[in-house]
Design an enzyme around this catalytic site. Structure first.
Site, PDB file in Angstrom:
ATOM      1  N   GLU A 102       0.893  -1.272  -0.231  1.00 39.44           N
ATOM      2  CA  GLU A 102       0.055   0.086   0.047  1.00 39.44           C
ATOM      3  C   GLU A 102       1.028   1.254  -0.149  1.00 39.44           C
ATOM      4  OE1 GLU A 102      -3.457   2.283   2.710  1.00 39.44           O
ATOM      5  OE2 GLU A 102      -2.756   0.222   3.291  1.00 39.44           O
TER       6      GLU A 102
ATOM      7  N   ARG B 206       6.205 -12.479   9.661  1.00 38.77           N
ATOM      8  CA  ARG B 206       6.766 -11.200   9.219  1.00 38.77           C
ATOM      9  C   ARG B 206       8.290 -11.171   9.936  1.00 38.77           C
ATOM     10  NH1 ARG B 206       3.512  -6.223  11.896  1.00 38.77           N
ATOM     11  NH2 ARG B 206       5.256  -5.284  10.868  1.00 38.77           N
TER      12      ARG B 206
ATOM     13  N   LYS C 283       4.368   0.749  10.439  1.00 38.54           N
ATOM     14  CA  LYS C 283       4.454   1.804   9.774  1.00 38.54           C
ATOM     15  C   LYS C 283       3.780   2.838  10.503  1.00 38.54           C
ATOM     16  CE  LYS C 283       3.872   0.743   4.887  1.00 38.54           C
ATOM     17  NZ  LYS C 283       3.284   0.452   3.560  1.00 38.54           N
TER      18      LYS C 283
END
Length: 690
Positions: A45, A295, A305
């Site tokens: 994104e 992850r 983020k």
């Protein structure tokens, strides 16, 4: 099979669902369109800069996944997709940075796509779901949806315990569950959705929801919101839309439209399998195989983020490309080239096991690769001027005080450069002490050390200090006689015509390996140490020039002898022809692993210990609390003990205070909400412990 028979599909197998099964017709269509091609996608994104966790994902989607599956190189395809469905958080700056970082790392996508380019198709598919009675327009507020969700979760938990939810957690009204809009007629839903698209409603008033399953144990199946109203210009699609699809509705459909075979994500999306496949099942579209991997968690940094954005916005760092940041741009600016990052990602691999990768693995990868390719030079970060009192005499004996120095001790192809001994030189302050010791091999008063490349000794005769006792200058003589003492070490030096530079030495961004919820208090105040008056070997003129410096490429790497690996920073303005402008270097890594330990005051140590003890106590209290049956919360919960004397036998909610005073309906309602929160937290806790 949609791919060649020799593909090892079990290498990327995961939890199976009935909705995930493709019909023979869908499989045949996929086979006809893809043939022997196996396709993955990398769909970030554009709401921030890519970080090293994305580098792991790129490595998996462009390379490692195919290796695991056994796909021949000629049959590998990966799409680079911008998952751009949230215009409030996205920008053209982020869109550009994602593309540039992907290209810099060397990955070549089959093509680049944007989810926003499918907005019309997505809208048409939403219409299809409405017509099938599987989607409806809803005017429930966020707070109302939360109450609805909590009740559905409570009933699911009770059902899983083998109890009757209609008895233990009855539905107060169909307005709450399944909701007042769920049975709206199809024609009315189509009318309302069209009005949403035309911009006739305010933001936050209406949404399009999917008619899924309120009896599921997975909260992601509680009628997810597929569309929201947003009066925000889209950075790629422009002003054409005021209704935007959400992530869950979009990404599975885009996977299917782009003929993806393997949709790879991280483990936090594992519970999204149900909505992913339900949507494709409801639309009768091809269902790619979904595989979740752990992850990347890297020591001494954060990859959230939200936290990275806070680091930038609160000026804890210089920006997204600050060399302390784990972003691709930050790592590149610090001197980590694409080979280092890709090699690191290859080494750590991709599995489902949760782990925290040591920062030393990344550092050691950098040392190994930079050692073979970096040009050597000498530097003094905190220079001390040394006046050689017998220079003229010794220079007359030598006749030539210029020495040819190899650019690499192991690779002759890197060539050489020249360095000239001058009557005054600079040494680094780390190579001098006023007080000598048996364990110290550097320079001290009346002590000799070897001078690298010169071949003789440097002997300190006199020390000059300022009013604060700081060393400002040394007087010394050089000795190349056969009778000279054999030095225990050779130190580096810079001639008097060395170039001034600013050198930024970077350490860990955080003081602790795994930053906690109090991460802002754990930032390392010495994560950046700036040496503004450093001196470097003048030979760097041959390889450093501002005209060659670029934000989007790896800039010149150098090894400062005995200090570490450094690279030219993007703020360099130095012109190699005129010798004017500013030289700025960033330390990538030290020559060997360092142990950084901040010297703490007694008060700081006491505060840290108190914080550790509090965290331990809080965890113990939380573990004990999560074991409390919701019906006994107000009897056994530490904060409630002794407050109440009577309880509702069915719900466990208190009815009377300890002194016998009856509670009001409002008070009991508030306590029931606390019980709901406890149940929600307990479900989440138990899930994490599995």
């Amino acid at each position: 099979m949609t791919v060649e028979e020799n593909i090892n599909e079990s290498a990327l197998s995961a939890r199976e669902l009935e909705w995930a099964v493709n019909s023979e017709q869908l499989l045949a269509e996929q086979k006809e369109l893809n043939g022997s091609i196996v396709r993955t996608r990398f769909p970030p994104e554009p709401n921030g800069y890519l970080h090293i966790g994305h580098a792991k994902s790129m490595n998996m989607n462009f390379s490692l996944a195919f290796e695991k599956l056994g796909v021949a190189p000629e049959n590998r395809r990966t799409i680079f997709r911008y998952d751009d469905t949230n215009p409030d958080a996205e920008s053209e700056e982020y869109i550009d940075s994602l593309r540039r970082d992907l290209e810099w790392l060397g990955w070549k996508p089959e093509r680049t796509t944007f989810s926003s380019e499918n907005f019309q198709t997505l809208y048409d598919l939403a219409i299809k779901l409405i017509k099938k009675g599987l989607a409806y327009v809803c005017d429930m507020t966020k707070a109302e949806m939360e109450v609805q969700r909590e009740l559905a979760m409570k009933r699911a938990m009770i059902r899983n315990l083998g109890k009757d939810p209609d008895v233990e957690a009855p539905i107060p009204s169909p307005e709450v569950l399944p909701g007042r809009n769920r049975d709206t007629p199809v024609d009315r839903n189509l009318e309302l959705f069209e009005k949403m698209k035309m911009g006739l409603f305010a933001e936050g008033t209406w949404t399009l929801r999917l008619k899924m399953d309120f009896e599921s144990s997975n909260p992601n199946m509680y009628d997810l919101v597929a569309y929201r109203i947003r009066y925000t210009r889209h950075p790629h699609a422009g002003n054409g839309w005021c209704v935007y699809p959400n992530y869950d509705f979009t990404h599975g459909i885009c996977d299917s439209l782009e003929r993806i075979d393997y949709s790879i994500c991280t483990l936090e999306f594992e519970t999204r399998r149900e909505p992913y496949y339900w949507i494709l099942w409801a639309l009768d579209m091809f269902r790619p195989k979904v595989y979740e991997m752990s992850r990347l968690n890297l020591q001494y940094t954060v990859l959230s983020k939200r936290r990275l954005l806070k680091l930038v916005n609160n000026n804890y760092v210089r920006g997204w490309n600050d060399p302390r940041m784990p972003t691709i741009s930050g790592l590149r600016r610090r001197g980590y080239n694409k080979d280092i990052i890709n090699s690191f990602c290859n080494d750590i691999g991709a599995t489902k096991a949760h782990n925290v990768v040591e920062m030393t693995k990344l550092s050691q990868t950098a040392r190994t690769l930079l050692s073979a390719t970096s040009r050597r030079c000498m530097a003094a970060l905190n220079p001390i001027l040394v006046v050689i009192t017998n220079f003229d005499e010794e220079a007359a004996k030598e006749q030539n005080m210029t020495f040819e120095v190899p650019n690499s001790p192991t690779d002759e192809s890197l060539g050489s450069h020249f360095v000239t001994m001058t009557s005054s030189i600079y040494i680094d302050s780390n190579d001098f002490r006023l007080k000598d010791s048996s364990q110290y091999y550097g320079l001290a008063p009346n002590k000799a050390v070897g001078l690298k490349f010169y071949g003789g000794n440097l002997v300190c005769d006199k020390v000059h200090t300022d009013s604060d006792g700081e060393v400002t200058k040394l007087e010394a003589h050089i000795d190349k006689s056969e009778a000279r003492a054999k030095p225990k070490s050779f130190i580096t030096w810079v001639p008097s015509d060395g170039l001034e530079a600013e050198v930024r030495v970077y350490n860990h961004l955080f003081l602790v390996p795994e930053p906690s919820d109090q991460w802002e208090d754990e930032l390392n105040p010495e994560s950046e140490v700036v040496y503004s008056k450093a001196i470097v070997d003048p030979s760097v003129c041959e390889v450093v020039d501002a005209k060659a410096v670029d934000v989007w490429k790896s800039n010149r790497a150098l090894q400062f002898e005995r200090m570490g690996y450094f690279c030219v920073d993007t703020e360099t303005t130095f012109d190699s022809d005129t010798k004017e402008g500013k030289l700025v270097f960033n330390r990538t890594v030290s020559l060997k692993e360092e142990v950084f330990k901040k010297e703490l005051t007694a008060e700081e140590e006491e505060a840290i210990e108190a914080r550790k003890n509090k965290a331990k106590k809080d965890l113990e209290e939380k573990e004990a609390r999560m074991k409390i049956d919701p019906i006994n919360l107000f009897r056994e919960g530490a904060e409630y003990k002794g407050l109440y004397s009577k309880f509702n036998e069915e719900t466990g909610v208190p009815t009377h205070l300890s002194d016998g005073t009856a509670l009001t309906k409002s008070a009991m309602k508030k306590l029931d909400k606390e019980k709901q929160k406890h149940m929600k937290a307990q479900m989440k806790w138990n899930k994490q412990k599995r």
